[in-house]
Design a protein around this motif. Structure first.
Motif, PDB file in Angstrom:
ATOM      1  N   MET A 185      21.448  31.584   0.083  1.00 58.14           N
ATOM      2  CA  MET A 185      22.215  31.842   1.290  1.00 58.14           C
ATOM      3  C   MET A 185      21.306  31.932   2.517  1.00 58.14           C
ATOM      4  SD  MET A 185      25.186  32.076   2.350  1.00 58.14           S
ATOM      5  CE  MET A 185      26.607  32.973   2.760  1.00 58.14           C
ATOM      6  N   LYS A 186      20.128  32.546   2.356  1.00 58.14           N
ATOM      7  CA  LYS A 186      19.226  32.703   3.496  1.00 58.14           C
ATOM      8  C   LYS A 186      18.781  31.350   4.049  1.00 58.14           C
ATOM      9  CE  LYS A 186      15.578  33.438   0.180  1.00 58.14           C
ATOM     10  NZ  LYS A 186      14.781  34.407  -0.485  1.00 58.14           N
ATOM     11  N   TRP A 187      18.595  30.371   3.167  1.00 63.93           N
ATOM     12  CA  TRP A 187      18.182  29.036   3.619  1.00 63.93           C
ATOM     13  C   TRP A 187      19.333  28.329   4.324  1.00 63.93           C
ATOM     14  CZ3 TRP A 187      13.278  28.251   4.089  1.00 63.93           C
ATOM     15  CH2 TRP A 187      12.399  28.983   3.288  1.00 63.93           C
ATOM     16  N   LEU A 188      20.545  28.531   3.847  1.00 60.47           N
ATOM     17  CA  LEU A 188      21.715  27.954   4.513  1.00 60.47           C
ATOM     18  C   LEU A 188      21.851  28.536   5.921  1.00 60.47           C
ATOM     19  CD1 LEU A 188      24.213  26.168   4.435  1.00 60.47           C
ATOM     20  CD2 LEU A 188      25.453  28.064   3.402  1.00 60.47           C
ATOM     21  N   ILE A 189      21.626  29.827   6.058  1.00 59.30           N
ATOM     22  CA  ILE A 189      21.687  30.479   7.370  1.00 59.30           C
ATOM     23  C   ILE A 189      20.630  29.879   8.299  1.00 59.30           C
ATOM     24  CG2 ILE A 189      21.262  32.662   8.580  1.00 59.30           C
ATOM     25  CD1 ILE A 189      22.598  34.055   6.141  1.00 59.30           C
ATOM     26  N   LEU A 190      19.441  29.632   7.763  1.00 62.78           N
ATOM     27  CA  LEU A 190      18.382  29.028   8.578  1.00 62.78           C
ATOM     28  C   LEU A 190      18.741  27.601   8.980  1.00 62.78           C
ATOM     29  CD1 LEU A 190      15.621  29.324   9.884  1.00 62.78           C
ATOM     30  CD2 LEU A 190      14.597  28.621   7.703  1.00 62.78           C
ATOM     31  N   ILE A 191      19.355  26.849   8.080  1.00 61.56           N
ATOM     32  CA  ILE A 191      19.795  25.490   8.416  1.00 61.56           C
ATOM     33  C   ILE A 191      20.843  25.532   9.523  1.00 61.56           C
ATOM     34  CG2 ILE A 191      21.065  23.491   7.525  1.00 61.56           C
ATOM     35  CD1 ILE A 191      19.567  24.010   4.819  1.00 61.56           C
ATOM     36  N   VAL A 192      21.784  26.461   9.426  1.00 66.58           N
ATOM     37  CA  VAL A 192      22.806  26.608  10.472  1.00 66.58           C
ATOM     38  C   VAL A 192      22.141  26.928  11.812  1.00 66.58           C
ATOM     39  CG1 VAL A 192      24.751  28.040  11.246  1.00 66.58           C
ATOM     40  CG2 VAL A 192      24.665  27.203   8.888  1.00 66.58           C
ATOM     41  N   ALA A 193      21.140  27.807  11.788  1.00 69.80           N
ATOM     42  CA  ALA A 193      20.405  28.127  13.019  1.00 69.80           C
ATOM     43  C   ALA A 193      19.764  26.874  13.596  1.00 69.80           C
ATOM     44  CB  ALA A 193      19.333  29.188  12.731  1.00 69.80           C
ATOM     45  N   GLY A 194      19.178  26.041  12.740  1.00 79.14           N
ATOM     46  CA  GLY A 194      18.566  24.792  13.193  1.00 79.14           C
ATOM     47  C   GLY A 194      19.583  23.822  13.755  1.00 79.14           C
ATOM     48  N   LEU A 195      20.762  23.765  13.147  1.00 83.70           N
ATOM     49  CA  LEU A 195      21.816  22.878  13.656  1.00 83.70           C
ATOM     50  C   LEU A 195      22.293  23.332  15.042  1.00 83.70           C
ATOM     51  CD1 LEU A 195      23.873  22.300  10.380  1.00 83.70           C
ATOM     52  CD2 LEU A 195      22.299  20.703  11.505  1.00 83.70           C
ATOM     53  N   PHE A 196      22.416  24.645  15.212  1.00 82.49           N
ATOM     54  CA  PHE A 196      22.781  25.148  16.540  1.00 82.49           C
ATOM     55  C   PHE A 196      21.671  24.876  17.552  1.00 82.49           C
ATOM     56  CE2 PHE A 196      26.193  27.767  14.585  1.00 82.49           C
ATOM     57  CZ  PHE A 196      27.212  27.447  15.470  1.00 82.49           C
ATOM     58  N   GLU A 197      20.423  24.898  17.099  1.00 81.63           N
ATOM     59  CA  GLU A 197      19.335  24.561  18.016  1.00 81.63           C
ATOM     60  C   GLU A 197      19.467  23.117  18.490  1.00 81.63           C
ATOM     61  OE1 GLU A 197      14.555  24.318  18.644  1.00 81.63           O
ATOM     62  OE2 GLU A 197      15.320  24.372  16.605  1.00 81.63           O
ATOM     63  N   MET A 198      19.806  22.217  17.571  1.00 80.15           N
ATOM     64  CA  MET A 198      20.048  20.824  17.959  1.00 80.15           C
ATOM     65  C   MET A 198      21.157  20.765  19.011  1.00 80.15           C
ATOM     66  SD  MET A 198      20.120  18.975  14.209  1.00 80.15           S
ATOM     67  CE  MET A 198      21.519  18.031  14.717  1.00 80.15           C
ATOM     68  N   GLY A 199      22.215  21.516  18.751  1.00 76.60           N
ATOM     69  CA  GLY A 199      23.365  21.507  19.661  1.00 76.60           C
ATOM     70  C   GLY A 199      23.008  21.958  21.059  1.00 76.60           C
ATOM     71  N   TRP A 200      22.240  23.054  21.161  1.00 75.28           N
ATOM     72  CA  TRP A 200      21.931  23.514  22.515  1.00 75.28           C
ATOM     73  C   TRP A 200      20.902  22.633  23.192  1.00 75.28           C
ATOM     74  CZ3 TRP A 200      17.116  25.050  23.925  1.00 75.28           C
ATOM     75  CH2 TRP A 200      16.290  25.724  23.030  1.00 75.28           C
ATOM     76  N   ALA A 201      20.028  22.019  22.418  1.00 77.38           N
ATOM     77  CA  ALA A 201      19.061  21.100  23.034  1.00 77.38           C
ATOM     78  C   ALA A 201      19.772  19.887  23.627  1.00 77.38           C
ATOM     79  CB  ALA A 201      18.018  20.667  22.002  1.00 77.38           C
ATOM     80  N   ILE A 202      20.715  19.339  22.886  1.00 77.49           N
ATOM     81  CA  ILE A 202      21.506  18.215  23.405  1.00 77.49           C
ATOM     82  C   ILE A 202      22.376  18.697  24.566  1.00 77.49           C
ATOM     83  CG2 ILE A 202      23.369  16.590  22.843  1.00 77.49           C
ATOM     84  CD1 ILE A 202      20.609  15.799  21.708  1.00 77.49           C
ATOM     85  N   GLY A 203      22.887  19.919  24.435  1.00 77.13           N
ATOM     86  CA  GLY A 203      23.692  20.488  25.515  1.00 77.13           C
ATOM     87  C   GLY A 203      22.936  20.591  26.831  1.00 77.13           C
TER      88      GLY A 203
END
Length: 106
Positions: free
Chosen positions: A1-19
């Motif tokens: 679960m901790k790795w999934l949470i980290l992946i989600v954090a990385g996906l949101f980082e992609m989102g805000w960078a594109i944003g």
């Protein structure tokens, strides 16, 4: 679960960078709002992952996911360069992410 949470954090980082690109220096209200929400979500999920993943590992993977994803989206959305050298170095980042996960004791 901790790795999934980290992946989600990385996906949101992609989102805000594109944003950031779409917000045009926070001059466009709607893209700016989504960018800020993405930043908050990304940092929130990163902070949750840091409870059980070492800081150096989590940070490197978080930024790696964000970097690889942002470069990929830059190519797709903004027609950025698909230079082979660029892709090779992005591959190195992917290898580093996988390597850190493999050698992580958590």
């Amino acid at each position: 679960m901790k790795w999934l949470i980290l992946i989600v954090a990385g996906l949101f980082e992609m989102g805000w960078a594109i944003g950031l690109k779409y917000s045009q220096g926070f001059m466009k209200p709607i893209p700016s709002m989504f960018t800020i929400m993405g930043m908050i979500a990304s940092f929130h999920f990163l902070s949750l992952a840091l409870k059980s993943i070492p800081l150096g590992t989590a940070y490197a993977i978080w930024t790696g996911i964000g970097t690889v994803g942002t470069v990929t989206l830059g190519i797709v959305l903004f027609k950025e360069s698909i230079d082979i050298t660029r892709l090779v170095f992005i591959g190195f980042i992917v290898v580093g992410i996988v390597g850190l996960k493999v050698v992580s004791s958590n």
